[in-house]
Design an enzyme around this catalytic site. Structure first.
Site, mmCIF file in Angstrom:
data_model
loop_
_atom_site.group_PDB
_atom_site.id
_atom_site.type_symbol
_atom_site.label_atom_id
_atom_site.label_comp_id
_atom_site.label_asym_id
_atom_site.label_seq_id
_atom_site.Cartn_x
_atom_site.Cartn_y
_atom_site.Cartn_z
ATOM 1 N N CYS A 67 52.480 33.867 39.172
ATOM 2 C CA CYS A 67 52.215 34.954 40.120
ATOM 3 C C CYS A 67 53.244 34.863 41.238
ATOM 4 C CB CYS A 67 50.805 34.779 40.683
ATOM 5 S SG CYS A 67 50.396 35.959 41.976
ATOM 6 N N CYS B 42 56.692 40.817 39.617
ATOM 7 C CA CYS B 42 55.240 40.630 39.570
ATOM 8 C C CYS B 42 54.952 40.424 38.102
ATOM 9 C CB CYS B 42 54.522 41.874 40.092
ATOM 10 S SG CYS B 42 52.742 41.873 39.743
#
Ligand code: DGL
Length: 285
Positions: free
Chosen positions: A91, A205
């Site tokens: 992440c 992302c």
């Protein structure tokens, strides 16, 4: 990709193990599956646990202190429960902020995910590059520092999308967003200047590679979409040292929300080799 994404990001190699390594792959939701898939290919004998802090999704909407506190608190539980040898923070939103706190708190090897500015610049011939991320990642000093360090004369446009991570979750659950909604989110990535056009977009992302085909279908012109997952997998393989001759446990997934999961999601997990799904319920307070 040919460019070292991890130069300067210290992570300790694992000591030799007489069993398959236990690797925890962590994200706010399903985006880290894009990294998990590459890891599973690179380390087929490792024992993987995929942990999604879906009770706190999306991380891109949390303020900085709240996010660091949350990631460290969830990691406490996961480390106590799973005793991993190595943790992949799959992440960008968490890695660009919380890695120093995680490394200070736990005696463990953490591999993070940071915006792939360097490979995107290397892939560009026009010198116009975009970094597509969550608003949280775009705000970070770490992200700005990477642009300063690696732009090397290229013009880098940072684009923070508040909606795409949710669209990616929907895509995987079998509830896809419309073409128009996706086109609106990626539109700011496409810059035209003095006859030149953006030709490389870093997917900063881990949710976004779940949408690469959708992006390509609505993009105003073709670009290289840069997914750092294969580079992360190579990095983890290098830290683990060698492939274990012993086969590990089948991959499992854990979710912090405890919510019922749609059948589309179970299918998506199974397709990625994760047959067993459980809960480590931890609501966001
Ligand atoms: N997958 C996460 C990332 O790589 C972000 C999604 C979220 O906002 O929770 O940044």
């Amino acid at each position: 990709m040919g460019v070292d994404l991890f130069a300067g990001l210290g992570a300790a190699a694992l000591p030799p193990l007489d069993r398959a390594p236990r690797i925890l792959v962590f994200d706010s939701g399903l985006g880290g599956l894009t990294v998990f898939s590459e890891l599973a290919k690179a380390l087929p004998s490792a024992s993987f646990v995929y942990a999604a802090d879906d009770a706190a999704f999306p991380y891109g909407a949390l303020d900085d202190q709240r996010l660091v506190d949350r990631v460290v608190a969830v990691m406490e539980r996961l480390v106590a429960r799973e005793a991993p040898d190595l943790v992949v923070v799959a992440c960008n939103t968490a890695s660009t902020l919380a890695l120093p706190s995680l490394r200070a708190r736990f005696q463990l090897t953490f591999v993070g995910t940071v915006p792939a500015v360097k490979p995107a610049v290397a892939a560009s011939t026009s010198g116009l590059v975009s970094v597509l991320a969550t608003p949280g990642t775009v705000r970070r000093e770490h992200t700005r520092a990477m642009v300063d360090a690696f732009a090397k004369g290229a013009e880098v446009t940072l684009v923070g999308s508040p909606k795409l991570a949710g669209y990616a979750e929907g895509e995987l659950r079998g509830e896809p967003a419309s073409d128009a909604d996706i086109a609106a989110e990626i539109a700011p990535c496409f810059v035209e200047r003095e006859g030149r056009r953006t030709d490389a977009v870093a997917l900063a992302c881990t949710h976004f590679p779940l949408l690469t085909k959708r992006f390509a279908a609505v993009a105003p012109w073709p670009v290289a979409w840069i997914d750092p997952a294969p580079a992360i997998a190579r990095r983890v393989l290098a830290l683990v040292g060698s492939l274990s001759p012993k086969q590990g446990e089948p991959a499992r997934a854990l979710f912090t929300s405890g919510d019922a999961r749609p059948s589309g999601l179970s299918t998506a997990l199974r397709l990625r080799g994760i047959g067993c799904v459980g809960n480590e319920v931890f609501p966001l307070s």
